[in-house]
Scaffold this motif. Structure first.
Motif, mmCIF file in Angstrom:
data_model
loop_
_atom_site.group_PDB
_atom_site.id
_atom_site.type_symbol
_atom_site.label_atom_id
_atom_site.label_comp_id
_atom_site.label_asym_id
_atom_site.label_seq_id
_atom_site.Cartn_x
_atom_site.Cartn_y
_atom_site.Cartn_z
ATOM 1 N N HIS A 106 0.818 -1.211 0.000
ATOM 2 C CA HIS A 106 0.000 0.000 0.000
ATOM 3 C C HIS A 106 0.852 1.261 0.000
ATOM 4 N N PRO A 107 0.295 2.325 -0.574
ATOM 5 C CA PRO A 107 0.764 3.663 -0.219
ATOM 6 C C PRO A 107 -0.118 4.163 0.918
ATOM 7 N N SER A 108 0.439 5.001 1.785
ATOM 8 C CA SER A 108 -0.362 5.552 2.876
ATOM 9 C C SER A 108 0.063 6.984 3.163
ATOM 10 N N PHE A 109 -0.834 7.685 3.858
ATOM 11 C CA PHE A 109 -0.597 9.076 4.216
ATOM 12 C C PHE A 109 -0.961 9.248 5.688
ATOM 13 N N VAL A 110 -0.031 9.756 6.476
ATOM 14 C CA VAL A 110 -0.265 10.019 7.892
ATOM 15 C C VAL A 110 -0.214 11.531 8.086
ATOM 16 N N PHE A 111 -1.265 12.083 8.687
ATOM 17 C CA PHE A 111 -1.413 13.533 8.795
ATOM 18 C C PHE A 111 -1.084 13.998 10.208
ATOM 19 N N ARG A 112 -0.508 15.175 10.292
ATOM 20 C CA ARG A 112 -0.262 15.799 11.585
ATOM 21 C C ARG A 112 -0.394 17.308 11.446
ATOM 22 N N THR A 113 -0.712 17.955 12.565
ATOM 23 C CA THR A 113 -0.877 19.409 12.578
ATOM 24 C C THR A 113 0.437 20.054 12.995
ATOM 25 N N VAL A 114 0.936 20.977 12.157
ATOM 26 C CA VAL A 114 2.200 21.653 12.439
ATOM 27 C C VAL A 114 1.996 23.164 12.283
ATOM 28 N N PRO A 115 2.762 23.967 13.043
ATOM 29 C CA PRO A 115 2.653 25.430 12.890
ATOM 30 C C PRO A 115 3.323 25.906 11.605
ATOM 31 N N PHE A 116 2.735 26.901 10.966
ATOM 32 C CA PHE A 116 3.276 27.468 9.733
ATOM 33 C C PHE A 116 3.211 28.991 9.846
ATOM 34 N N THR A 117 4.346 29.642 9.555
ATOM 35 C CA THR A 117 4.430 31.100 9.680
ATOM 36 C C THR A 117 4.529 31.737 8.305
ATOM 37 N N ALA A 118 3.654 32.701 8.041
ATOM 38 C CA ALA A 118 3.656 33.449 6.776
ATOM 39 C C ALA A 118 3.244 34.880 7.055
ATOM 40 N N ASN A 119 4.034 35.825 6.530
ATOM 41 C CA ASN A 119 3.752 37.254 6.702
ATOM 42 C C ASN A 119 3.634 37.631 8.175
ATOM 43 N N GLY A 120 4.473 36.997 8.995
ATOM 44 C CA GLY A 120 4.495 37.337 10.405
ATOM 45 C C GLY A 120 3.419 36.677 11.240
ATOM 46 N N ALA A 121 2.532 35.919 10.620
ATOM 47 C CA ALA A 121 1.447 35.252 11.354
ATOM 48 C C ALA A 121 1.681 33.747 11.363
ATOM 49 N N THR A 122 1.431 33.134 12.506
ATOM 50 C CA THR A 122 1.595 31.689 12.650
ATOM 51 C C THR A 122 0.231 31.024 12.755
ATOM 52 N N VAL A 123 0.009 30.052 11.898
ATOM 53 C CA VAL A 123 -1.248 29.300 11.903
ATOM 54 C C VAL A 123 -0.923 27.812 11.887
ATOM 55 N N ASN A 124 -1.879 26.999 12.290
ATOM 56 C CA ASN A 124 -1.712 25.555 12.233
ATOM 57 C C ASN A 124 -2.148 25.034 10.869
ATOM 58 N N THR A 125 -1.349 24.160 10.307
ATOM 59 C CA THR A 125 -1.673 23.569 9.012
ATOM 60 C C THR A 125 -1.487 22.050 9.087
ATOM 61 N N ILE A 126 -2.140 21.335 8.190
ATOM 62 C CA ILE A 126 -2.060 19.878 8.183
ATOM 63 C C ILE A 126 -0.977 19.435 7.210
ATOM 64 N N GLN A 127 -0.040 18.626 7.705
ATOM 65 C CA GLN A 127 1.050 18.090 6.893
ATOM 66 C C GLN A 127 0.853 16.594 6.708
#
Length: 255
Positions: A106-127
């Motif tokens: 199989h191929p598989s994908f495991v997701f996790r939430t990581v912080p991402f900073t853009a234009n001085g703002a940090t948001v949570n994104t799914i990787q």
């Protein structure tokens, strides 16, 4: 590492060949379509030492014929965030009354939430971390209600942030009792396993206990996992309780 990566790719190519060579058979000779929907207070992974750590809903599907099946697994947190997607292809090499053995990839994908900073703002994104894996499942049936077997899984991480090489080897057994009152049955599945991830490894004991009723779609299950000795980060003890809805449909080819 290159040899292990090559092994995983070879297994995937072999399963792809099976899927292409028999794709018309799956389309025209579908023997079954089934699966389970599971709601649990703590999502536990295919490797029981890993868990989501919060409530989850899991959709496990199965479509195929007597030899080849496609088994996609979709797991989500109850907040709607994806946890993992697995797209199994399985081929039954031996399917006798006493002994069964299948290979899978199989191929598989495991997701996790990581912080991402853009234009001085940090948001949570799914990787999403990508993996390619293959497994081998020989099982011997001592009787209709007792079986013993071995399960081996090799997984290779396709991203730099993924665990590159995982070896998961279990010695397992299954005991079923269908002679309970009211058509009830209980199934007990203990196993010991060895887990190796890159430079870390460990030994564990786990079991699942399922209580259900014949010809009734709902069942209850609990899973317990305890580390015997390990250097892999994580909890030494993990457990969950689940409600499972099962369904299965069989089809006959029309000439």
């Amino acid at each position: 590492m290159q040899k292990k990566t090559g092994l995983a790719l070879i297994v995937l190519l072999l399963l792809a060949q099976f899927s292409f060579s028999q794709s018309s058979d799956i389309t025209t000779k579908i023997a079954h379509f089934g699966g389970t929907i599971t709601a649990t207070q703590n999502g536990i992974s295919l490797i029981p030492s890993f868990s989501l750590g919060r409530p989850a809903v899991m959709f496990d599907l199965n479509v195929g014929n007597k030899k080849l099946s496609f088994e996609p697994f979709f797991r989500f947190g109850t907040n709607g965030k994806p946890w993992s997607f697995i797209f199994w292809w399985r081929y039954k090499v031996v399917n006798s009354e006493k002994f069964k053995m299948s290979i899978g990839a199989h191929p598989s994908f495991v997701f996790r939430t990581v912080p991402f900073t853009a234009n001085g703002a940090t948001v949570n994104t799914i990787q999403a971390n990508r993996y390619a894996a293959g497994d081998l499942t020989p099982t011997y049936f001592i009787s209709k209600t007792i079986s013993v077997g071995v399960y081996y899984l090799y997984s290779h991480g396709l991203d730099k942030t993924s665990v590159q090489n995982t070896h998961f080897l279990t010695l397992n057994s299954s005991f079923s009792n269908s002679k309970l009152p009211g058509k009830l049955f209980v199934k007990f599945t203990p196993q010991v396993y060895y887990l190796n991830q890159d430079t870390k490894d460990g030994f564990y004991f786990t079991y699942s206990l399922t209580l259900g009723r014949k010809n009734f779609p709902l069942s209850a299950q609990t899973i317990m996992n305890k580390a015997i000795r390990t250097s892999i980060p994580g909890k030494d003890f993990v457990w969950n309780a689940s409600i499972i809805y099962s369904f299965n449909k069989n089809y006959v080819r029309q000439q």
